[in-house]
Design an enzyme around this catalytic site. Structure first.
Site, short mmCIF file in Angstrom:
data_model
loop_
_atom_site.label_atom_id
_atom_site.label_comp_id
_atom_site.label_asym_id
_atom_site.label_seq_id
_atom_site.Cartn_x
_atom_site.Cartn_y
_atom_site.Cartn_z
N CYS A 78 0.81 -1.23 0.00
CA CYS A 78 0.00 0.00 0.00
C CYS A 78 0.84 1.28 0.00
O CYS A 78 0.35 2.34 -0.35
CB CYS A 78 -0.96 0.01 1.18
SG CYS A 78 -2.12 -1.37 1.10
N HIS A 135 -3.26 7.37 1.85
CA HIS A 135 -3.67 6.03 1.46
C HIS A 135 -5.07 5.79 2.03
O HIS A 135 -5.34 6.09 3.18
CB HIS A 135 -2.68 5.00 2.00
CG HIS A 135 -3.15 3.60 1.83
ND1 HIS A 135 -3.62 3.13 0.61
CD2 HIS A 135 -3.25 2.56 2.69
CE1 HIS A 135 -3.96 1.86 0.75
NE2 HIS A 135 -3.77 1.49 2.00
N ASN A 156 -10.10 0.19 -0.52
CA ASN A 156 -8.64 0.23 -0.44
C ASN A 156 -8.06 -0.38 -1.72
O ASN A 156 -8.18 -1.57 -1.95
CB ASN A 156 -8.21 -0.57 0.80
CG ASN A 156 -6.71 -0.58 1.01
OD1 ASN A 156 -5.94 -0.22 0.11
ND2 ASN A 156 -6.29 -1.00 2.18
O1 UT7 Z 1 -3.93 -0.96 3.43
C1 UT7 Z 1 -2.98 -1.47 4.31
C2 UT7 Z 1 -3.25 -1.03 5.66
N1 UT7 Z 1 -4.47 -1.62 6.13
C3 UT7 Z 1 -5.17 -1.01 7.04
O2 UT7 Z 1 -4.79 0.08 7.40
C4 UT7 Z 1 -6.35 -1.71 7.66
C5 UT7 Z 1 -6.40 -1.37 9.11
N2 UT7 Z 1 -7.46 -2.00 9.83
C6 UT7 Z 1 -8.77 -1.66 9.69
O3 UT7 Z 1 -9.11 -0.85 8.87
C7 UT7 Z 1 -9.76 -2.23 10.66
O4 UT7 Z 1 -9.07 -2.90 11.71
C8 UT7 Z 1 -10.75 -3.23 10.00
C9 UT7 Z 1 -11.72 -2.47 9.13
C10 UT7 Z 1 -9.99 -4.26 9.21
C11 UT7 Z 1 -11.57 -3.95 11.08
O5 UT7 Z 1 -12.22 -3.01 11.93
P1 UT7 Z 1 -12.16 -3.18 13.50
O6 UT7 Z 1 -12.99 -2.13 14.08
O7 UT7 Z 1 -10.71 -3.22 13.88
O8 UT7 Z 1 -12.87 -4.58 13.71
P2 UT7 Z 1 -12.30 -5.90 14.40
O9 UT7 Z 1 -11.32 -6.57 13.51
O10 UT7 Z 1 -11.90 -5.59 15.79
O11 UT7 Z 1 -13.61 -6.79 14.41
C12 UT7 Z 1 -14.75 -6.40 15.21
C13 UT7 Z 1 -15.86 -7.43 14.99
C14 UT7 Z 1 -15.38 -8.86 15.14
O12 UT7 Z 1 -16.41 -9.59 15.79
P3 UT7 Z 1 -16.30 -9.92 17.37
O13 UT7 Z 1 -15.04 -10.72 17.51
O14 UT7 Z 1 -16.23 -8.60 18.05
O15 UT7 Z 1 -17.57 -10.69 17.63
C15 UT7 Z 1 -15.26 -9.36 13.72
O16 UT7 Z 1 -15.46 -10.75 13.60
O17 UT7 Z 1 -16.37 -7.31 13.65
C16 UT7 Z 1 -16.40 -8.62 13.05
N3 UT7 Z 1 -16.22 -8.46 11.61
C17 UT7 Z 1 -17.23 -8.26 10.74
N4 UT7 Z 1 -18.55 -8.18 10.93
C18 UT7 Z 1 -19.31 -7.96 9.84
C19 UT7 Z 1 -15.04 -8.44 10.91
N5 UT7 Z 1 -15.29 -8.25 9.61
C20 UT7 Z 1 -16.64 -8.13 9.48
C21 UT7 Z 1 -17.49 -7.91 8.39
N6 UT7 Z 1 -18.81 -7.83 8.61
N7 UT7 Z 1 -17.02 -7.76 7.13
#
Ligand code: UT7
Length: 322
Positions: free
Chosen positions: A113, A249, A279
């Site tokens: 990225c 980004h 992204n």
């Molecule tokens: O481009 C390179 C750099 N990349 C980035 O900068 C990405 C950085 N990370 C992010 O943008 C975020 O961490 C994400 C968007 C990937 C995830 O957001 P988050 O607020 O950190 O969510 P999380 O991973 O802590 O997940 C929260 C909950 C989980 O459920 P539980 O364990 O709390 O029950 C996940 O299983 O959301 C769940 N979850 C989803 N639910 C519905 C994860 N993906 C999904 C989904 N739909 N697509």
């Protein structure tokens, strides 16, 4: 003093647009979750015949048109991608041949990225040392082809696309202050397991699929970006309030908001396209830049900060006066 001036930009997207609601029919997710956690509403997905190379070529042609530069005058093509058409030759050489400017320098840069920042820094250094006079710097990706479409934690986040700029070396006394003014790049391989592809030519012999521990990447992104932005501001001898536009980004709207807050800048100075494109990895910075130039936000004389963070980890920032 020779500086690299940004004299044109272009971008390209696949024909097919996929909304969050359409994705929710394939994986266990909702439009609400995706919008609330990321700001993404839709993404473009490459179809048959659309490749990283074809998108890159279209973006490059538009950038050349915009700059009023003939392809024959391009002596250097640096293309950032983690999803090349083939393992080799470099997709940059495919673009070079399609544009008809064979014979100059053309190669790919792989910093995921952050790839566009790495590519722009490389081209800038080569222009300033006289290795070429005009360069195309391209970020192009088809991440849809390395996504695990069963994994809702990653497949909703990415899209395909390409963006390009034309850089021209101009010799002057620097009094107009235009051109690329300062750049800092970093990498830290200790974090490679937080964002990677589980395959490759020398390991599995397969292309592999993207794997990410999103929450941890998020945490590092906010810290690393704030640090590198501070370094570039110090190098250029300016304060954050002088920045007209940040072209970041486009991974997550919450990362963009946090970065603006850390700099003490209003969110309106961030160019935000993550809602429309998701992204697009190395393509996201030049795509966002082209959108904001073409809609008239970024104008001649503006001070623009580019920044990105991605797999590796790699990260960087670059400041340019238009
Ligand atoms: O481009 C390179 C750099 N990349 C980035 O900068 C990405 C950085 N990370 C992010 O943008 C975020 O961490 C994400 C968007 C990937 C995830 O957001 P988050 O607020 O950190 O969510 P999380 O991973 O802590 O997940 C929260 C909950 C989980 O459920 P539980 O364990 O709390 O029950 C996940 O299983 O959301 C769940 N979850 C989803 N639910 C519905 C994860 N993906 C999904 C989904 N739909 N697509």
């Amino acid at each position: 003093m020779i500086r690299s001036h940004i004299i044109g930009s272009g971008s390209a997207l696949p024909a097919k647009c996929v909304s969050n609601a359409e994705l929710a029919e394939r994986v266990d997710t909702t439009d609400e979750w995706i919008v609330e956690r990321t700001g993404i509403r839709q993404r473009f997905i490459a179809g048959e015949g659309e490749t990283t190379g074809s998108l890159a070529t279209e973006a490059a042609r538009k950038a050349l048109d915009d700059a009023g530069v003939d392809a024959q005058d391009i002596g250097l093509i640096v293309l950032a991608t983690a999803t090349p058409d083939q393992t080799f030759p470099a997709t940059a050489t495919t673009v070079q041949h399609a544009l008809g400017c064979n014979g100059g320098v053309a190669f790919d840069v792989q910093a995921v990225c952050s790839g566009f920042l790495y590519a722009m820094a490389t081209a800038d250094a080569m222009l300033r040392t006289g290795m070429a006079r005009r360069a195309l710097v391209i970020g192009a990706e088809t991440f849809s082809r390395i996504l695990d479409w069963e994994d809702r934690t990653t497949c909703v986040l990415f899209g395909d696309g390409a963006g390009a700029i034309v850089l021209e070396a101009r010799d002057g006394d620097g009094t107009d202050g235009a051109g690329i003014l300062a750049t800092r790049l970093h990498a830290d391989g200790a974090y490679s397991e937080l964002l990677y592809v589980d395959g490759g030519p020398s390991t599995t012999g397969e292309v592999g699929k993207l794997r990410m521990k999103g929450r941890e990447v998020f945490r590092h992104a906010v810290v690393n970006l704030a640090e590198v932005l501070g370094e570039v501001l110090d190098d250029a001898g300016i304060v954050a309030s002088e920045i007209d536009w940040i072209v970041p980004h486009q991974a997550n709207l919450r990362i963009l908001d946090a970065t603006a807050r850390k700099l003490g800048l209003p969110a309106e100075r961030m160019v935000v396209t993550v809602g429309d494109h998701a992204n697009t990895s190395a393509a996201s910075v030049p795509l966002a830049f082209d959108v904001a130039r073409k809609d008239g936000r970024i104008k001649a004389g503006d001070l623009v900060m580019f920044e990105a963070m991605g797999g590796g980890f790699t990260w960087g920032a670059s400041l340019a006066r238009m």
